[in-house]
Design an enzyme around this catalytic site. Structure first.
Site, short mmCIF file in Angstrom:
data_model
loop_
_atom_site.label_atom_id
_atom_site.label_comp_id
_atom_site.label_asym_id
_atom_site.label_seq_id
_atom_site.Cartn_x
_atom_site.Cartn_y
_atom_site.Cartn_z
N LYS A 14 0.67 -1.28 0.04
CA LYS A 14 -0.05 -0.12 0.30
C LYS A 14 0.90 1.64 0.49
O LYS A 14 2.14 1.28 0.07
CB LYS A 14 -1.11 0.18 1.23
N ARG A 123 -1.92 -13.99 4.62
CA ARG A 123 -2.36 -13.66 5.43
C ARG A 123 -1.40 -13.63 6.81
O ARG A 123 -1.75 -12.71 7.58
CB ARG A 123 -3.72 -14.25 5.90
N ARG A 140 3.09 -6.18 9.44
CA ARG A 140 2.08 -5.08 10.17
C ARG A 140 2.47 -5.09 11.59
O ARG A 140 2.62 -3.91 12.51
CB ARG A 140 0.56 -5.90 10.22
N ASN A 160 -1.94 -0.31 7.04
CA ASN A 160 -1.22 -1.44 7.94
C ASN A 160 -0.36 -1.75 6.15
O ASN A 160 -0.69 -2.72 5.80
CB ASN A 160 -2.88 -2.52 7.74
N HIS A 163 -1.92 -5.42 1.55
CA HIS A 163 -2.98 -6.09 1.45
C HIS A 163 -2.31 -7.26 1.18
O HIS A 163 -1.58 -7.27 0.21
CB HIS A 163 -4.15 -5.21 -0.03
P1 GDP Z 1 -7.59 -6.86 5.42
O1 GDP Z 1 -7.89 -7.56 4.68
O2 GDP Z 1 -6.74 -7.35 6.22
O3 GDP Z 1 -6.82 -5.21 5.04
O4 GDP Z 1 -8.84 -5.78 5.85
P2 GDP Z 1 -10.51 -6.02 4.83
O5 GDP Z 1 -10.92 -6.27 4.33
O6 GDP Z 1 -10.85 -5.71 6.76
O7 GDP Z 1 -10.38 -4.47 5.76
C1 GDP Z 1 -9.63 -3.39 4.55
C2 GDP Z 1 -8.83 -1.81 4.82
O8 GDP Z 1 -9.58 -1.28 5.66
C3 GDP Z 1 -7.83 -2.44 6.10
O9 GDP Z 1 -6.53 -3.03 5.79
C4 GDP Z 1 -8.15 -0.86 6.87
O10 GDP Z 1 -6.91 -0.62 6.08
C5 GDP Z 1 -9.07 -0.62 6.26
N1 GDP Z 1 -10.54 -0.82 7.59
C6 GDP Z 1 -10.49 -2.16 8.06
N2 GDP Z 1 -11.32 -2.53 9.25
C7 GDP Z 1 -11.17 -0.74 9.54
C8 GDP Z 1 -11.82 0.40 11.24
O11 GDP Z 1 -12.30 0.04 11.64
N3 GDP Z 1 -11.24 1.58 11.08
C9 GDP Z 1 -10.55 2.20 9.66
N4 GDP Z 1 -10.77 3.25 10.01
N5 GDP Z 1 -10.05 1.47 9.14
C10 GDP Z 1 -10.86 -0.34 9.05
MG MG Z 2 -9.80 -7.97 3.77
#
Ligand code: GDP
Ligand code: MG
Length: 193
Positions: A14, A123, A140, A160, A163
């Site tokens: 990212k 992951r 991360r 973070n 992806h």
């Molecule tokens: P990932 O697969 O680990 O990237 O997580 P997700 O698919 O659940 O969410 C996508 C992205 O959204 C994450 O990598 C974060 O950058 C963002 N994100 C997820 N949950 C939150 C949250 O509760 N608050 C905020 N501000 N960003 C979030």
């Molecule tokens: Mg995701």
């Protein structure tokens, strides 16, 4: 069933990972684990592309809204006062928009990684979505301490660094979406068995 060694996942470094000069470090972790890089490119994503990269179904958006809501509640933060709604779909859409802004804020690196359990392994190497909770030793967990409370307060996505596709469905979609077939290679590594 497909050959487990043929499993592919999509990793994006990212904008914060690129800006912090972590590209080599991140690629190296996948390579050292024994996963093979079969495509790699730097690019600037457009908002519409990020919109198509992440799932658009209500279930996924509500899940994002739920995660954010849980976080506000766990930390005693004022959800209604800060976001103006308690509706999971509305909150999910809000976070999804923050996510789009974040992902277009600078160039990213897109990578196809192949190997045994590539999706699960990707992951594992990435670690928890919330860097403050990610295990030390993960990308991360080693390079960020950001978390949802800080991010939500600033009305931005959690920074973070990487992806990595979460499911076979996501990996298949992302692979077809970001990569042309001719840009994916089929070379052997010396440790290929
Ligand atoms: P990932 O697969 O680990 O990237 O997580 P997700 O698919 O659940 O969410 C996508 C992205 O959204 C994450 O990598 C974060 O950058 C963002 N994100 C997820 N949950 C939150 C949250 O509760 N608050 C905020 N501000 N960003 C979030
Ligand atoms: Mg995701």
């Amino acid at each position: 069933m497909t050959n487990p060694k043929e499993e592919k996942t999509v990793v994006l470094i990212k904008p914060d990972g690129v800006k912090r000069g972590l590209v080599g470090e991140i690629i190296s972790r996948f390579e050292k684990r024994g996963l093979k890089i079969i495509s790699l490119e730097m690019f600037q994503a457009q908002k519409e592309q990020i919109d198509d990269h992440y799932p658009k179904d209500e279930k996924w958006i509500k899940r994002l809204g739920q995660k954010t809501t849980n976080n506000y509640q766990e930390h005693g933060m004022d959800l209604m006062g800060e976001l103006g709604t308690e509706d999971l779909l509305e909150i999910g859409k809000m976070v999804r928009n923050w996510l789009v802004e974040y992902m277009v804020s600078g160039p990213m690196i897109k990578i196809v990684v192949k190997g045994v359990h590539a999706i699960k392994m990707g992951r594992k190497l990435a670690g928890s979505s919330m860097p403050s909770e990610a295990q030390v030793g993960t990308i991360r967990g080693d390079f960020s301490v950001d978390d949802a409370t800080a991010a939500n307060r600033d009305k931005r996505a959690i920074h973070n660094i990487v992806h990595a596709s979460e499911t076979l469905e996501e990996a298949t979609h992302e692979l077809g979406f970001w990569f042309a077939a001719e840009d994916i290679f089929d070379h052997k590594r010396t440790d290929d068995i």
